[in-house]
Each structure stands twice: as C-alpha cells, then as structure tokens.
Scaffold this active site. Structure first.
Site, PDB file in Angstrom:
ATOM      1  N   CYS A  68      -0.241  -3.840   5.419  1.00 18.09           N
ATOM      2  CA  CYS A  68      -1.375  -3.799   6.349  1.00 18.09           C
ATOM      3  C   CYS A  68      -2.030  -5.170   6.409  1.00 18.09           C
ATOM      4  O   CYS A  68      -2.444  -5.635   7.473  1.00 18.09           O
ATOM      5  CB  CYS A  68      -2.407  -2.766   5.890  1.00 18.09           C
ATOM      6  SG  CYS A  68      -1.816  -1.066   5.922  1.00 18.09           S
ATOM      7  N   ASP A 124      -4.883   0.731   5.826  1.00 14.14           N
ATOM      8  CA  ASP A 124      -5.555   0.836   4.535  1.00 14.14           C
ATOM      9  C   ASP A 124      -5.866  -0.589   4.074  1.00 14.14           C
ATOM     10  O   ASP A 124      -5.036  -1.486   4.232  1.00 14.14           O
ATOM     11  CB  ASP A 124      -4.639   1.547   3.534  1.00 14.14           C
ATOM     12  CG  ASP A 124      -5.276   1.707   2.174  1.00 14.14           C
ATOM     13  OD1 ASP A 124      -5.351   0.716   1.428  1.00 14.14           O
ATOM     14  OD2 ASP A 124      -5.696   2.820   1.835  1.00 14.14           O
ATOM     15  N   ARG A 147      -5.147   5.609   1.546  1.00 13.43           N
ATOM     16  CA  ARG A 147      -3.958   6.241   0.950  1.00 13.43           C
ATOM     17  C   ARG A 147      -4.266   7.050  -0.305  1.00 13.43           C
ATOM     18  O   ARG A 147      -3.523   7.972  -0.657  1.00 13.43           O
ATOM     19  CB  ARG A 147      -2.914   5.178   0.631  1.00 13.43           C
ATOM     20  CG  ARG A 147      -2.355   4.465   1.846  1.00 13.43           C
ATOM     21  CD  ARG A 147      -1.427   3.342   1.442  1.00 13.43           C
ATOM     22  NE  ARG A 147      -2.118   2.333   0.643  1.00 13.43           N
ATOM     23  CZ  ARG A 147      -1.510   1.430  -0.116  1.00 13.43           C
ATOM     24  NH1 ARG A 147      -0.194   1.424  -0.183  1.00 13.43           N
ATOM     25  NH2 ARG A 147      -2.199   0.535  -0.799  1.00 13.43           N
ATOM     26  N   CYS A 188      -3.402  -2.049   1.313  1.00 16.42           N
ATOM     27  CA  CYS A 188      -1.961  -2.022   1.600  1.00 16.42           C
ATOM     28  C   CYS A 188      -1.449  -3.431   1.915  1.00 16.42           C
ATOM     29  O   CYS A 188      -1.962  -4.106   2.816  1.00 16.42           O
ATOM     30  CB  CYS A 188      -1.716  -1.073   2.769  1.00 16.42           C
ATOM     31  SG  CYS A 188      -0.242  -1.364   3.736  1.00 16.42           S
TER      32      CYS A 188
END
Length: 240
Positions: A131, A125, A155, A128
C-alpha cells in the site's frame, strides 16, 4: 428382466423427485433464517443464480450459492461454458463492487487528478508495504488523469490499534496529509470524529477483500494487489 424393469422404474421415480425438487421455489425466508442463525451471516439479497437449483446470496462476508432447500452452501466461481467460459460470479461481484464503492465515495480519502480521465477505489491499510509502495506513485497516477479514492481496510480488524490509527487518519484536519505521513511510517496523531472506517472495512469483507491493496476499477472489476502506476494507467486506457 423384472429386475431391470425395477431398476428403470426406480430411476424414473428418482428423476421425477429431483425435478420436483428443482421446480420448487426457493424458500427465501428459511434460507435467510438459517444463514443468519446457524452461520452468523447478514443476508442482504437473495437472487436467481445462473445454475438451476441454486440461488445467489449476497452477505456481509461475500457472495455464496445456496441450494433452494437451504441445505447446501457453496463458495465457488460459476463459469458459463456456452458463453466462452464467461465468469458469471465475477459479473455479479463487479456489480456489487461498483455500487458499493460508489456509496462510500463521499467518505473516502481522495487524491483527485486535475485532468481526470478515470476514477479508481483502493482498499488500503497504512501499515501495508505494498500500500505504501502504491501511494508513493500517487503523483504519477494523478498526472495520468487517475483519481484515487482510498477506502480503509485495517487488516488487523476493528478491535485493533491499526483500526484506531486509521480512524485517526480519516478524522485528521488534513486526511490526505495524515495518510501520506502514516504511509511513510510516521506516528499517527490521535483524532476522533464521526467516520465510516468500520463501514468501509465491512464493505471490503462483503466484496471479498482479504488483503491490501485491492484496486476496484470503474467497471467494478478487481485487481487484488499492487499494480505499478504505468501498467494501471495502460490497463484503464485499454478498457475504454
């Protein structure tokens, strides 16, 4: 004594009934219909499970076990005690993950290693934090011979600005550059095209992804969260 005999007889009859029930073949059509009409699940496959009396059902929302009469549904992990606590559920999920990410590989955003030794798929994502931390190490991963296939997992869901931004990234003229910029916190330039962002998100749900990043290894096993590049490279080497 008569009372004892009655109890024993009742026990024998009950046991016989249970054996008769477990011996019946699962009514797959009835199970499929009930899970779809009552629970809104899209049933993909129904197969034998390691546990007598249950069938293993793969759906768009994950893997479940269902009684052969369709009355009971379990979301559980099945361990085989006689086989050193082998995780039978994880084995089934690994197969589904391996097959699923392979089907989506052509629509992923790929950062390919020059001297490729391993390939991993990562549900990601753009908003994130972990991430972004993972992507900051993409050069280190590539240098270690690890090719990364990114799969979209917005998400916030499919009806969100997050989803629209990820579509824009996947549809950009240079998706790699767009993804890197987005993960650096830059605004995403609007773009549209035929894409499989929604399909990738739904695959993640099917495979039990509920957060990002989720890293799928070559054998289909899953690392549910951020893993430093050095440790990930070591784990892949040891798995050979």
């Amino acid at each position: 004594m008569k009372a004892v005999k009655k109890v024993l007889l009742a026990s024998v009859v009950a046991a016989g009934s249970l054996l008769g029930l477990s011996a019946q073949a699962a009514d797959e059509a009835a199970i499929r219909d009930k899970l779809t009409s009552m629970l809104g699940l899209d049933v993909e496959t129904i197969a034998d499970s390691p546990v007598s009396g249950l069938v293993q059902v793969s759906t768009n929302r994950g893997l479940f076990y269902v009684s052969e009469n369709g009355q009971y549904l379990l979301q559980a992990r099945v361990f085989n005690i006689d086989e050193e606590m082998r995780n039978e559920t994880e084995l089934a999920l690994s197969g589904l993950r391996k097959e699923g990410v392979k089907e989506m590989e052509s629509s992923s955003i790929t950062f390919k290693a020059k001297n490729e030794k391993h390939e991993i798929s990562v549900f990601t994502d753009i908003t994130c934090g972990y991430c972004r931390k993972f992507h900051n190490e993409i050069d280190e991963l590539n240098d270690a011979g690890i090719t990364v296939h990114y799969l979209a997992f917005p998400r916030s869901g499919l009806n969100s600005e997050n989803y629209n931004d990820m579509v824009s990234v996947w549809c950009a003229k240079d998706p790699q550059k767009a993804l890197t910029k987005a993960k650096a916190g830059n605004d995403v330039a609007s773009a549209s095209c035929k894409n499989k962002v929604a399909e990738q998100y739904m695959l993640g749900q099917k495979l039990g992804v509920n957060g990002t990043p989720n890293i799928v290894l070559p054998d289909g096993s899953l690392i549910p969260g951020y893993q430093p590049a050095a440790l990930l490279a070591k784990a892949l080497e040891e798995a050979e």
